[in-house]
Scaffold this active site. Structure first.
Site, PDB file in Angstrom:
ATOM      1  N   CYS A 136       0.766  -1.266   0.010  1.00 56.04           N
ATOM      2  CA  CYS A 136       0.197  -0.053   0.009  1.00 56.04           C
ATOM      3  C   CYS A 136       0.875   1.229  -0.249  1.00 56.04           C
ATOM      4  CB  CYS A 136      -1.106  -0.211   1.113  1.00 56.04           C
ATOM      5  SG  CYS A 136      -2.116   1.575   1.514  1.00 56.04           S
ATOM      6  N   CYS A 139      -0.469   4.174   2.049  1.00 59.99           N
ATOM      7  CA  CYS A 139      -0.303   3.864   3.650  1.00 59.99           C
ATOM      8  C   CYS A 139       1.282   4.053   3.871  1.00 59.99           C
ATOM      9  CB  CYS A 139      -0.596   2.485   4.080  1.00 59.99           C
ATOM     10  SG  CYS A 139      -1.958   1.962   3.370  1.00 59.99           S
ATOM     11  N   ASP A 140       2.203   3.442   3.358  1.00 59.93           N
ATOM     12  CA  ASP A 140       3.459   3.474   3.561  1.00 59.93           C
ATOM     13  C   ASP A 140       4.824   4.356   2.851  1.00 59.93           C
ATOM     14  OD1 ASP A 140       2.533   1.629   5.530  1.00 59.93           O
ATOM     15  OD2 ASP A 140       2.751   0.006   4.042  1.00 59.93           O
TER      16      ASP A 140
END
Ligand code: NAP
Length: 309
Positions: A136, A139-140
């Site tokens: 992701c 997200c990261d």
């Protein structure tokens, strides 16, 4: 029969929420199990959605899902942020158990559990998940500021993630097993004109290197078989999805890729009163708009089923 619901919807995302909007407007008093960590579905992990009709300037994926959720709630859908962990779908009354052990009974069930990220299938990919390996970018990506990272895949997801990651990384290397991308032209054009993206064609990842943290990848050329190693601090895997059908595999008929089989253009599964929609069914289009459309169909199919029973 008073504690038996007309319809239970399992899974959120565009399919589940659209089914909930239609079912609540049809006075079916739906309860929707949104999932404990996956509420909102795959769009919660995206940034801007540019192709959902009606949003001229695009819309952020999480905002779109939040709007659908609120719309379902507005018409009376009951939203439960938990997973369904067990289902008995055969028979006229279906029994479902949630993650807290509560049991809900229903005359009909709409399955909208979507799909999960596909893994390359390497032992060290799993071991270093969260330590350099991610599925992701939104997200990261932030953790990889000014670093050199790799993205694996050749579809829209991989190209979109690679482009997004250039906001943080100093360099993004897109590793694809063939010499042509399957991503849409607009996405490819955007990526090829981005000076931070390098394309590594005809290459597959055969091992993920590093002790506590990812330090590099072992690569193989898919044309001549030659192997090499290259240093990276991050690896984003974007090689497609697998349907989340394991919970129902022994009851509902699946195709050989694990997607739920439905009757013709309907959302009817092999079990009367059980309907399936969204990415759980669709191995071809997999768009937010097609998922939403099939969620609408599932609610209409369930309504028709209830009217006849
Ligand atoms: P996808 O289109 O199925 O592409 C998966 C990619 O991963 C392919 O290029 C495939 O290679 C590669 N791949 C599969 N298994 C692999 C493996 N084991 N090792 C290495 N590479 C592997 O999946 P997606 O990109 O996630 O897209 C899914 C759907 O969502 C598509 O319909 C796409 O259009 C849609 N989507 C749309 C948007 C958007 O419109 N903004 C954004 C994201 C996704 P091959 O090409 O060789 O098969």
């Amino acid at each position: 029969m008073s504690d038996v619901r007309d319809v239970v919807i399992v899974g959120s995302g565009p399919a589940g929420y659209t089914a909930a909007i239609y079912a609540s407007r049809a006075q079916m008093n739906p309860v929707i199990y949104e999932g404990s960590v996956t509420a909102g579905g795959a769009l919660m992990n995206t940034t801007e959605v540019e192709n959902f009709p009606g949003f001229v300037d695009g819309v952020m994926g999480p905002d779109l899902m939040d709007n659908m959720r609120k719309q379902a709630k507005r018409f009376g859908a009951e939203l439960i942020t938990d997973d369904i962990v067990e289902m008995d779908l055969v028979g006229e009354i279906k029994t479902l158990t949630d993650g807290s052990g509560n049991v809900v009974k229903a005359k009909s069930v709409i399955l909208a559990t979507g799909s999960a990220y596909r893994e390359i299938g390497l032992e060290n990919e799993k071991r270093l998940s969260g330590h350099g390996v991610s599925w992701c970018a939104t997200c990261d990506g932030f953790f990889f500021r000014d670093q050199t990272i790799a993205v694996v895949g050749g579809g829209d997801s991989a190209v979109e993630e690679a482009t997004f990651l250039t906001r943080f990384a100093s360099k993004v290397v897109l590793i694809h097993r063939r010499d042509a991308l399957r991503a849409s032209k607009i996405m490819v054009d955007r990526a090829t004109s981005n000076p931070k993206i390098e394309f590594l064609w005809n290459t597959e990842v055969i091992d993920v290197l590093g002790d506590a943290k990812l330090s590099g990848l072992k690569l193989r050329n898919t044309v001549d078989g030659s192997e090499s190693e290259r240093a990276f601090t991050g690896l984003f895997v974007a090689i497609g999805h697998i349907p989340r059908s394991e919970l129902i595999a022994n009851q509902v008929t699946l195709n050989n890729e694990g997607y739920v089989e439905v009757e013709g253009r309907s959302t009817r599964t092999n079990i009367p009163g059980v309907f399936a929609c969204g990415d759980l069914v669709d191995h071809t289009y997999r768009q937010a708009i097609t998922a939403a459309g099939s969620g609408c169909q599932a609610a209409l199919d369930a309504e028709k089923y209830l009217a006849h029973h």
